[in-house]
Motif scaffolding. Structure first.
Motif, PDB file in Angstrom:
ATOM      1  N   GLU A  96       0.828  -1.204   0.000  1.00 51.83           N
ATOM      2  CA  GLU A  96       0.000   0.000   0.000  1.00 51.83           C
ATOM      3  C   GLU A  96       0.863   1.255   0.000  1.00 51.83           C
ATOM      4  OE1 GLU A  96      -2.680  -0.220   3.318  1.00 51.83           O
ATOM      5  OE2 GLU A  96      -3.598  -2.068   2.594  1.00 51.83           O
ATOM      6  N   VAL A  97       1.928   1.234   0.777  1.00 51.34           N
ATOM      7  CA  VAL A  97       2.831   2.384   0.835  1.00 51.34           C
ATOM      8  C   VAL A  97       3.478   2.616  -0.520  1.00 51.34           C
ATOM      9  CG1 VAL A  97       4.991   3.241   1.830  1.00 51.34           C
ATOM     10  CG2 VAL A  97       3.268   2.225   3.315  1.00 51.34           C
ATOM     11  N   VAL A  98       3.953   1.558  -1.149  1.00 55.69           N
ATOM     12  CA  VAL A  98       4.609   1.678  -2.451  1.00 55.69           C
ATOM     13  C   VAL A  98       3.617   2.197  -3.495  1.00 55.69           C
ATOM     14  CG1 VAL A  98       5.673   0.363  -4.331  1.00 55.69           C
ATOM     15  CG2 VAL A  98       6.382  -0.030  -1.969  1.00 55.69           C
TER      16      VAL A  98
ATOM     17  N   ARG B  55       0.968   4.079  -2.999  1.00 53.10           N
ATOM     18  CA  ARG B  55       0.700   5.497  -2.703  1.00 53.10           C
ATOM     19  C   ARG B  55       1.873   6.360  -3.168  1.00 53.10           C
ATOM     20  NH1 ARG B  55       2.342   8.182   1.506  1.00 53.10           N
ATOM     21  NH2 ARG B  55       2.634   6.310   2.756  1.00 53.10           N
ATOM     22  N   GLN B  56       3.076   5.927  -2.884  1.00 49.15           N
ATOM     23  CA  GLN B  56       4.256   6.687  -3.284  1.00 49.15           C
ATOM     24  C   GLN B  56       4.376   6.754  -4.798  1.00 49.15           C
ATOM     25  OE1 GLN B  56       7.467   4.778  -1.162  1.00 49.15           O
ATOM     26  NE2 GLN B  56       7.228   6.138   0.602  1.00 49.15           N
ATOM     27  N   ALA B  57       4.031   5.698  -5.488  1.00 53.85           N
ATOM     28  CA  ALA B  57       4.069   5.701  -6.951  1.00 53.85           C
ATOM     29  C   ALA B  57       3.109   6.746  -7.502  1.00 53.85           C
ATOM     30  CB  ALA B  57       3.732   4.318  -7.506  1.00 53.85           C
TER      31      ALA B  57
ATOM     32  N   GLU C  41       2.115   9.481  -5.919  1.00 54.51           N
ATOM     33  CA  GLU C  41       2.676  10.790  -5.588  1.00 54.51           C
ATOM     34  C   GLU C  41       3.820  11.154  -6.534  1.00 54.51           C
ATOM     35  OE1 GLU C  41       3.776  10.696  -1.471  1.00 54.51           O
ATOM     36  OE2 GLU C  41       1.711  10.555  -0.779  1.00 54.51           O
ATOM     37  N   ILE C  42       4.672  10.196  -6.840  1.00 52.86           N
ATOM     38  CA  ILE C  42       5.777  10.444  -7.764  1.00 52.86           C
ATOM     39  C   ILE C  42       5.241  10.807  -9.140  1.00 52.86           C
ATOM     40  CG2 ILE C  42       7.671   9.327  -9.022  1.00 52.86           C
ATOM     41  CD1 ILE C  42       8.277   7.812  -6.375  1.00 52.86           C
ATOM     42  N   SER C  43       4.230  10.106  -9.581  1.00 55.74           N
ATOM     43  CA  SER C  43       3.629  10.391 -10.886  1.00 55.74           C
ATOM     44  C   SER C  43       3.064  11.811 -10.918  1.00 55.74           C
ATOM     45  CB  SER C  43       2.537   9.366 -11.178  1.00 55.74           C
ATOM     46  OG  SER C  43       1.900   9.653 -12.384  1.00 55.74           O
ATOM     47  N   GLN C  44       2.373  12.189  -9.861  1.00 59.03           N
ATOM     48  CA  GLN C  44       1.804  13.538  -9.779  1.00 59.03           C
ATOM     49  C   GLN C  44       2.906  14.594  -9.772  1.00 59.03           C
ATOM     50  OE1 GLN C  44      -0.196  14.420  -6.110  1.00 59.03           O
ATOM     51  NE2 GLN C  44      -1.460  16.000  -7.037  1.00 59.03           N
TER      52      GLN C  44
END
Length: 66
Positions: free
Chosen positions: A24-26, A28-30, A32-35
């Motif tokens: 789930e963390v990965v 979510r971070q993916a 955020e990185i895309s955004q």
């Protein structure tokens, strides 16, 4: 023997939960990185348009007292 099997099952259950939490963390971070990448691309495009239009960036201008 049953105690060892039960202990192993408990440990596996904890490991499975840890893997799910990390997944789930990965994810979510993916997102955020895309955004953030989209925002950086937008800012770079905006800056390129300003440079093409001949608008001088304030940081590149000489101060008036020179």
């Amino acid at each position: 023997m049953d105690d060892r099997i039960e202990a192993a099952e408990v440990q596996i259950a904890h490991l499975v939960r840890s893997v799910e939490d990390l997944s789930e963390v990965v994810a979510r971070q993916a997102g955020e990185i895309s955004q953030l990448r989209r925002r950086v691309e937008m800012l770079l495009e905006r800056e390129a348009e300003r440079e093409a239009d001949g608008v001088a960036v304030l940081a590149d201008q000489r101060p008036p007292h020179y």
